[in-house]
Design a protein around this motif. Structure first.
Motif, PDB file in Angstrom:
ATOM      1  N   PRO A 181      -6.903  17.729  -4.366  1.00 20.11           N
ATOM      2  CA  PRO A 181      -7.689  18.508  -3.413  1.00 20.11           C
ATOM      3  C   PRO A 181      -7.566  17.869  -2.024  1.00 20.11           C
ATOM      4  O   PRO A 181      -7.220  16.690  -1.928  1.00 20.11           O
ATOM      5  CB  PRO A 181      -9.133  18.352  -3.921  1.00 20.11           C
ATOM      6  N   PRO A 182      -7.886  18.635  -0.975  1.00 24.18           N
ATOM      7  CA  PRO A 182      -7.705  18.110   0.388  1.00 24.18           C
ATOM      8  C   PRO A 182      -8.377  16.746   0.601  1.00 24.18           C
ATOM      9  O   PRO A 182      -9.596  16.635   0.488  1.00 24.18           O
ATOM     10  CB  PRO A 182      -8.370  19.175   1.264  1.00 24.18           C
ATOM     11  N   GLY A 183      -7.578  15.728   0.881  1.00 19.49           N
ATOM     12  CA  GLY A 183      -8.110  14.402   1.179  1.00 19.49           C
ATOM     13  C   GLY A 183      -8.463  13.554  -0.026  1.00 19.49           C
ATOM     14  O   GLY A 183      -8.915  12.422   0.132  1.00 19.49           O
ATOM     15  N   TYR A 184      -8.248  14.081  -1.213  1.00 26.20           N
ATOM     16  CA  TYR A 184      -8.627  13.343  -2.424  1.00 26.20           C
ATOM     17  C   TYR A 184      -7.453  13.213  -3.387  1.00 26.20           C
ATOM     18  O   TYR A 184      -6.478  13.969  -3.321  1.00 26.20           O
ATOM     19  CB  TYR A 184      -9.822  14.041  -3.095  1.00 26.20           C
ATOM     20  N   VAL A 185      -7.605  12.231  -4.276  1.00 29.81           N
ATOM     21  CA  VAL A 185      -6.557  11.940  -5.251  1.00 29.81           C
ATOM     22  C   VAL A 185      -6.455  13.079  -6.280  1.00 29.81           C
ATOM     23  O   VAL A 185      -7.482  13.623  -6.718  1.00 29.81           O
ATOM     24  CB  VAL A 185      -6.875  10.597  -5.966  1.00 29.81           C
ATOM     25  N   HIS A 186      -5.257  13.424  -6.667  1.00 31.00           N
ATOM     26  CA  HIS A 186      -4.996  14.435  -7.700  1.00 31.00           C
ATOM     27  C   HIS A 186      -5.607  13.962  -9.023  1.00 31.00           C
ATOM     28  O   HIS A 186      -5.390  12.817  -9.426  1.00 31.00           O
ATOM     29  CB  HIS A 186      -3.484  14.596  -7.847  1.00 31.00           C
ATOM     30  N   GLY A 187      -6.358  14.855  -9.698  1.00 37.52           N
ATOM     31  CA  GLY A 187      -6.982  14.501 -10.976  1.00 37.52           C
ATOM     32  C   GLY A 187      -5.972  13.999 -11.996  1.00 37.52           C
ATOM     33  O   GLY A 187      -6.258  13.110 -12.802  1.00 37.52           O
ATOM     34  N   GLY A 188      -4.779  14.559 -11.965  1.00 38.81           N
ATOM     35  CA  GLY A 188      -3.734  14.144 -12.896  1.00 38.81           C
ATOM     36  C   GLY A 188      -3.199  12.754 -12.573  1.00 38.81           C
ATOM     37  O   GLY A 188      -2.746  12.032 -13.471  1.00 38.81           O
ATOM     38  N   VAL A 189      -3.246  12.374 -11.318  1.00 39.11           N
ATOM     39  CA  VAL A 189      -2.822  11.022 -10.922  1.00 39.11           C
ATOM     40  C   VAL A 189      -3.836  10.003 -11.450  1.00 39.11           C
ATOM     41  O   VAL A 189      -3.469   8.951 -11.974  1.00 39.11           O
ATOM     42  CB  VAL A 189      -2.641  10.908  -9.394  1.00 39.11           C
ATOM     43  N   TYR A 245     -14.463  13.415 -14.645  1.00 39.68           N
ATOM     44  CA  TYR A 245     -14.384  13.281 -13.195  1.00 39.68           C
ATOM     45  C   TYR A 245     -15.802  13.413 -12.634  1.00 39.68           C
ATOM     46  O   TYR A 245     -16.383  14.497 -12.663  1.00 39.68           O
ATOM     47  CB  TYR A 245     -13.448  14.359 -12.632  1.00 39.68           C
ATOM     48  N   HIS A 246     -16.362  12.281 -12.191  1.00 37.22           N
ATOM     49  CA  HIS A 246     -17.751  12.269 -11.745  1.00 37.22           C
ATOM     50  C   HIS A 246     -17.899  12.690 -10.286  1.00 37.22           C
ATOM     51  O   HIS A 246     -18.876  13.308  -9.900  1.00 37.22           O
ATOM     52  CB  HIS A 246     -18.345  10.875 -11.962  1.00 37.22           C
ATOM     53  N   ARG A 247     -16.947  12.278  -9.472  1.00 35.33           N
ATOM     54  CA  ARG A 247     -16.930  12.702  -8.068  1.00 35.33           C
ATOM     55  C   ARG A 247     -15.488  12.587  -7.561  1.00 35.33           C
ATOM     56  O   ARG A 247     -14.653  11.959  -8.212  1.00 35.33           O
ATOM     57  CB  ARG A 247     -17.895  11.877  -7.218  1.00 35.33           C
ATOM     58  N   PRO A 248     -15.190  13.226  -6.435  1.00 38.10           N
ATOM     59  CA  PRO A 248     -13.806  13.162  -5.943  1.00 38.10           C
ATOM     60  C   PRO A 248     -13.372  11.716  -5.645  1.00 38.10           C
ATOM     61  O   PRO A 248     -14.188  10.904  -5.196  1.00 38.10           O
ATOM     62  CB  PRO A 248     -13.845  14.009  -4.668  1.00 38.10           C
ATOM     63  N   THR A 249     -12.120  11.423  -5.902  1.00 41.65           N
ATOM     64  CA  THR A 249     -11.547  10.085  -5.710  1.00 41.65           C
ATOM     65  C   THR A 249     -10.835  10.060  -4.359  1.00 41.65           C
ATOM     66  O   THR A 249      -9.860  10.793  -4.164  1.00 41.65           O
ATOM     67  CB  THR A 249     -10.559   9.787  -6.852  1.00 41.65           C
ATOM     68  N   PRO A 250     -11.313   9.243  -3.430  1.00 36.00           N
ATOM     69  CA  PRO A 250     -10.750   9.307  -2.069  1.00 36.00           C
ATOM     70  C   PRO A 250      -9.329   8.729  -1.956  1.00 36.00           C
ATOM     71  O   PRO A 250      -8.987   7.744  -2.594  1.00 36.00           O
ATOM     72  CB  PRO A 250     -11.726   8.449  -1.252  1.00 36.00           C
ATOM     73  N   LEU A 251      -8.536   9.364  -1.126  1.00 36.26           N
ATOM     74  CA  LEU A 251      -7.245   8.802  -0.687  1.00 36.26           C
ATOM     75  C   LEU A 251      -7.549   7.732   0.354  1.00 36.26           C
ATOM     76  O   LEU A 251      -8.626   7.726   0.955  1.00 36.26           O
ATOM     77  CB  LEU A 251      -6.393   9.879  -0.009  1.00 36.26           C
ATOM     78  N   PHE A 252      -6.579   6.868   0.605  1.00 39.17           N
ATOM     79  CA  PHE A 252      -6.604   5.884   1.706  1.00 39.17           C
ATOM     80  C   PHE A 252      -7.739   4.875   1.603  1.00 39.17           C
ATOM     81  O   PHE A 252      -8.083   4.231   2.597  1.00 39.17           O
ATOM     82  CB  PHE A 252      -6.700   6.580   3.093  1.00 39.17           C
ATOM     83  N   GLU A 253      -8.379   4.774   0.426  1.00 38.42           N
ATOM     84  CA  GLU A 253      -9.442   3.780   0.234  1.00 38.42           C
ATOM     85  C   GLU A 253      -9.114   2.933  -0.969  1.00 38.42           C
ATOM     86  O   GLU A 253      -8.430   3.375  -1.894  1.00 38.42           O
ATOM     87  CB  GLU A 253     -10.788   4.474  -0.002  1.00 38.42           C
ATOM     88  N   SER A 254      -9.655   1.730  -0.979  1.00 36.30           N
ATOM     89  CA  SER A 254      -9.408   0.811  -2.069  1.00 36.30           C
ATOM     90  C   SER A 254     -10.090   1.313  -3.343  1.00 36.30           C
ATOM     91  O   SER A 254     -11.296   1.568  -3.357  1.00 36.30           O
ATOM     92  CB  SER A 254      -9.966  -0.552  -1.647  1.00 36.30           C
ATOM     93  N   LEU A 255      -9.292   1.491  -4.401  1.00 33.45           N
ATOM     94  CA  LEU A 255      -9.814   1.948  -5.690  1.00 33.45           C
ATOM     95  C   LEU A 255      -9.679   0.808  -6.690  1.00 33.45           C
ATOM     96  O   LEU A 255      -8.648   0.132  -6.722  1.00 33.45           O
ATOM     97  CB  LEU A 255      -9.012   3.149  -6.202  1.00 33.45           C
ATOM     98  N   THR A 256     -10.712   0.601  -7.497  1.00 29.63           N
ATOM     99  CA  THR A 256     -10.641  -0.411  -8.552  1.00 29.63           C
ATOM    100  C   THR A 256     -10.473   0.309  -9.883  1.00 29.63           C
ATOM    101  O   THR A 256     -11.251   1.209 -10.205  1.00 29.63           O
ATOM    102  CB  THR A 256     -11.921  -1.263  -8.573  1.00 29.63           C
ATOM    103  N   VAL A 257      -9.443  -0.083 -10.615  1.00 27.28           N
ATOM    104  CA  VAL A 257      -9.153   0.535 -11.906  1.00 27.28           C
ATOM    105  C   VAL A 257      -9.392  -0.519 -12.974  1.00 27.28           C
ATOM    106  O   VAL A 257      -8.897  -1.651 -12.854  1.00 27.28           O
ATOM    107  CB  VAL A 257      -7.691   1.040 -11.965  1.00 27.28           C
ATOM    108  N   THR A 258     -10.175  -0.195 -14.005  1.00 26.78           N
ATOM    109  CA  THR A 258     -10.454  -1.158 -15.070  1.00 26.78           C
ATOM    110  C   THR A 258     -10.115  -0.562 -16.426  1.00 26.78           C
ATOM    111  O   THR A 258     -10.086   0.664 -16.596  1.00 26.78           O
ATOM    112  CB  THR A 258     -11.943  -1.566 -15.115  1.00 26.78           C
ATOM    113  N   GLY A 259      -9.881  -1.443 -17.398  1.00 27.95           N
ATOM    114  CA  GLY A 259      -9.641  -1.014 -18.775  1.00 27.95           C
ATOM    115  C   GLY A 259     -10.158  -2.070 -19.727  1.00 27.95           C
ATOM    116  O   GLY A 259     -10.106  -3.273 -19.425  1.00 27.95           O
ATOM    117  N   ARG A 260     -10.679  -1.629 -20.870  1.00 26.69           N
ATOM    118  CA  ARG A 260     -11.241  -2.564 -21.838  1.00 26.69           C
ATOM    119  C   ARG A 260     -11.118  -1.982 -23.238  1.00 26.69           C
ATOM    120  O   ARG A 260     -11.515  -0.842 -23.486  1.00 26.69           O
ATOM    121  CB  ARG A 260     -12.736  -2.780 -21.495  1.00 26.69           C
TER     122      ARG A 260
END
Lengths: 206, 206
Positions: free
Chosen positions: B116-124, B153-168
């Protein structure tokens, strides 16, 4: 009158751009484990690629302006990472509408999309399906943002083989849209997806 | 003794290759909606990119040999589309192990990853999480192939911002492995994932 298999992917606009993006896709694949190279040889390749990037960036509008412009009046996006002719990340998948209201596309994925040895990355299948379900919604009627997506992996998805990707909107209940899709190889479903979408659009940048 | 934040992403091997791949990532982003260009100018860019691809392909082993070699003795893959330093599709995400057995990585996504405009693709987001859950399994113990993956998907994921990805990894029951993960932006979870993996490896090409 609607054509029998309407294209749901962007058609070429600037032939040069589409050619350059296709060439970038060749570069991506060719850089993957490209054999024994000297660091000097690869640094030369890096220089040549950086020179192309420098040239393009030097003459490009600011990112903010590009974001505004890319959303202006686009029915089908040219920039998305699944079907976009301007996006070298996209394989690209070409989608078209079917008479029963569903949509379909065919794609062959090469080495850059690999997960397990010789097979497509599970996350790449998720990317293709999320996008296809979204386009299926656009094609059928109300569309929106993904709220929940479930992927089931029935068997490994082969690289270098023709894959058929489908999507179909199954219900609309208020703002809740339910959509399903599949990836098939050799006539068998390899991955299936169910998505819940919420009829809501984010504002376009301006 | 295990280092405090062991790297779970491949370290540079051939500096030239990694430089060339980083340059290819710049080209991908620069080609996206790069402003008003003449077809002639873009055809020149296409020619320059095709020349790089020609050179690389000319000196590359056959795809079958490259597939065998890329799986030979690799602990952490250099070629995957999420973390791979050899794969220009990868943002790349840099993952590291945490003392509690989970894993984490930080990434900033640019225009090529837009939905979506300005946000990360859900599939990405799905691609990043599927991969991170797989690496979390490797880090925790038994690992395998994705059987089922659910993304919320709880809220849109912003482009151009630091994202933290975790797995457990949360449980192992016979061959069934359950694993969870999240993507956070600005301290809030934007996407969460639950995966069921089956402890099974596909044979490496040889």
């Amino acid at each position: 009158m609607t054509p029998e298999r309407p294209e749901l992917t962007a058609t070429p606009r600037n032939k040069g751009v589409d050619e350059a993006v296709a060439a970038a896709r060749r570069v991506i694949a060719a850089l993957l484990h490209a054999g024994d190279r000297s660091a000097a040889e690869m640094s030369t390749m890096a220089d040549r690629l950086n020179a192309v990037a420098d040239h393009l960036e030097e003459h490009a509008p600011a990112v903010e302006e590009r974001m505004i412009d890319m959303w202006r009046g686009e029915g089908v996006t040219r920039h998305d990472p699944v079907t976009g002719p301007e996006n070298a990340l996209a394989p690209p998948l070409h989608l078209h509408g079917r008479q029963d209201g569903s949509i379909e596309g065919v794609v062959v994925l090469g080495m850059p999309y690999q997960g397990p040895p010789g097979y497509v990355h599970g996350g790449v299948s998720a990317l293709l399906l999320d996008h296809t379900l979204g386009v299926a919604n656009h094609w059928a009627g109300p569309s929106g943002m993904t709220a929940e997506l479930t992927l089931r992996y029935h068997r490994p998805t082969p690289l270098f083989e023709s894959l058929t990707v489908t999507g179909r909107q199954v219900s609309v209940d208020g703002r809740k849209i339910r959509t399903v899709g599949t990836i098939s190889a050799g006539g068998e479903v390899v991955v299936s997806a169910e998505g819940l979408f919420i009829d809501k659009q984010l504002p376009r940048p301006r």
